[in-house]
Motif scaffolding. Sequence first.
Motif, PDB file in Angstrom:
ATOM      1  N   PHE A  69       0.847  -1.180   0.000  1.00 19.12           N
ATOM      2  CA  PHE A  69       0.000   0.000   0.000  1.00 19.12           C
ATOM      3  C   PHE A  69       0.891   1.242   0.000  1.00 19.12           C
ATOM      4  O   PHE A  69       1.926   1.269   0.663  1.00 19.12           O
ATOM      5  N   TRP A  70       0.513   2.267  -0.742  1.00 25.31           N
ATOM      6  CA  TRP A  70       1.307   3.484  -0.820  1.00 25.31           C
ATOM      7  C   TRP A  70       1.282   4.232   0.507  1.00 25.31           C
ATOM      8  O   TRP A  70       0.239   4.333   1.159  1.00 25.31           O
ATOM      9  N   THR A  71       2.430   4.769   0.885  1.00 24.99           N
ATOM     10  CA  THR A  71       2.549   5.654   2.047  1.00 24.99           C
ATOM     11  C   THR A  71       3.447   6.823   1.651  1.00 24.99           C
ATOM     12  O   THR A  71       4.211   6.716   0.685  1.00 24.99           O
ATOM     13  N   PRO A  72       3.398   7.926   2.379  1.00 23.24           N
ATOM     14  CA  PRO A  72       4.248   9.074   2.042  1.00 23.24           C
ATOM     15  C   PRO A  72       5.751   8.743   2.037  1.00 23.24           C
ATOM     16  O   PRO A  72       6.523   9.414   1.359  1.00 23.24           O
ATOM     17  N   GLU A  73       6.155   7.705   2.721  1.00 21.75           N
ATOM     18  CA  GLU A  73       7.569   7.321   2.736  1.00 21.75           C
ATOM     19  C   GLU A  73       8.060   6.887   1.356  1.00 21.75           C
ATOM     20  O   GLU A  73       9.259   6.842   1.113  1.00 21.75           O
ATOM     21  N   ARG A  74       7.159   6.563   0.449  1.00 19.66           N
ATOM     22  CA  ARG A  74       7.544   6.137  -0.906  1.00 19.66           C
ATOM     23  C   ARG A  74       7.936   7.334  -1.790  1.00 19.66           C
ATOM     24  O   ARG A  74       8.529   7.161  -2.835  1.00 19.66           O
ATOM     25  N   MET A  75       7.599   8.535  -1.351  1.00 20.70           N
ATOM     26  CA  MET A  75       7.934   9.729  -2.125  1.00 20.70           C
ATOM     27  C   MET A  75       9.433  10.008  -2.055  1.00 20.70           C
ATOM     28  O   MET A  75      10.105   9.621  -1.097  1.00 20.70           O
ATOM     29  N   GLU A  76       9.921  10.722  -3.075  1.00 17.40           N
ATOM     30  CA  GLU A  76      11.300  11.210  -3.044  1.00 17.40           C
ATOM     31  C   GLU A  76      11.437  12.090  -1.802  1.00 17.40           C
ATOM     32  O   GLU A  76      10.529  12.862  -1.483  1.00 17.40           O
ATOM     33  N   PRO A  77      12.551  11.996  -1.080  1.00 14.04           N
ATOM     34  CA  PRO A  77      12.721  12.783   0.155  1.00 14.04           C
ATOM     35  C   PRO A  77      12.505  14.283  -0.024  1.00 14.04           C
ATOM     36  O   PRO A  77      11.871  14.918   0.819  1.00 14.04           O
ATOM     37  N   ARG A  78      12.971  14.857  -1.130  1.00 14.03           N
ATOM     38  CA  ARG A  78      12.788  16.300  -1.340  1.00 14.03           C
ATOM     39  C   ARG A  78      11.318  16.654  -1.521  1.00 14.03           C
ATOM     40  O   ARG A  78      10.865  17.707  -1.081  1.00 14.03           O
ATOM     41  N   VAL A  79      10.554  15.756  -2.151  1.00 12.46           N
ATOM     42  CA  VAL A  79       9.118  16.000  -2.348  1.00 12.46           C
ATOM     43  C   VAL A  79       8.386  15.859  -1.018  1.00 12.46           C
ATOM     44  O   VAL A  79       7.504  16.652  -0.690  1.00 12.46           O
ATOM     45  N   ARG A  80       8.775  14.855  -0.254  1.00 13.29           N
ATOM     46  CA  ARG A  80       8.186  14.653   1.073  1.00 13.29           C
ATOM     47  C   ARG A  80       8.418  15.905   1.933  1.00 13.29           C
ATOM     48  O   ARG A  80       7.504  16.377   2.595  1.00 13.29           O
ATOM     49  N   ALA A  81       9.622  16.454   1.912  1.00 13.66           N
ATOM     50  CA  ALA A  81       9.928  17.661   2.682  1.00 13.66           C
ATOM     51  C   ALA A  81       9.114  18.856   2.178  1.00 13.66           C
ATOM     52  O   ALA A  81       8.574  19.640   2.977  1.00 13.66           O
ATOM     53  N   TYR A  82       9.000  18.967   0.848  1.00 17.63           N
ATOM     54  CA  TYR A  82       8.230  20.060   0.240  1.00 17.63           C
ATOM     55  C   TYR A  82       6.772  20.002   0.688  1.00 17.63           C
ATOM     56  O   TYR A  82       6.159  21.040   0.942  1.00 17.63           O
ATOM     57  N   LEU A  83       6.227  18.794   0.778  1.00 20.94           N
ATOM     58  CA  LEU A  83       4.828  18.627   1.179  1.00 20.94           C
ATOM     59  C   LEU A  83       4.634  18.628   2.695  1.00 20.94           C
ATOM     60  O   LEU A  83       3.517  18.555   3.173  1.00 20.94           O
ATOM     61  N   GLY A  84       5.731  18.641   3.436  1.00 14.87           N
ATOM     62  CA  GLY A  84       5.638  18.723   4.894  1.00 14.87           C
ATOM     63  C   GLY A  84       5.452  17.376   5.581  1.00 14.87           C
ATOM     64  O   GLY A  84       4.964  17.316   6.706  1.00 14.87           O
ATOM     65  N   PHE A  85       5.870  16.278   4.934  1.00  9.28           N
ATOM     66  CA  PHE A  85       5.766  14.954   5.562  1.00  9.28           C
ATOM     67  C   PHE A  85       7.058  14.621   6.278  1.00  9.28           C
ATOM     68  O   PHE A  85       8.122  14.912   5.888  1.00  9.28           O
TER      69      PHE A  85
END
Length: 120
Positions: A104-120
């Motif tokens: 199942f998808w989770t925010p951890e699957r995002m690129e780290p820079r995108v996760r930081a940009y989105l505030g995760f």
Amino acid sequence: MTEESSAAPTTPTEATAPHTTGVASEDQVKLALRRVKDPDLQLNIMDLGLVYNIAVDGTTVKIDMTLTSPACPSGPELMTNAEKEVMTLAGVEKVEVNLVWMPFWTPERMEPRVRAYLGF
């Protein structure tokens, strides 16, 4: 003058030139998929971590991807756009986009820079 030295230089023709398959590489597929953006977030599906697997088998490209949730209203649009973008690559004749839910998808699957940009 020998026969060898009097022969005119030859240029490769279609018949003698090395045969190239024109098969797309996995990296080319990834670049094409970077053009597919989530309409709400305006971020591409690769950076969002929605693409789980890419397999290039001759002229066929198989993509396993997921969505951020089963209720994602953009799912059909994302899958269609992924297919269209990969079909633009030279050597690709067929694209199979498979929707998968495991893992199942989770925010951890995002690129780290995108996760930081989105505030995760």
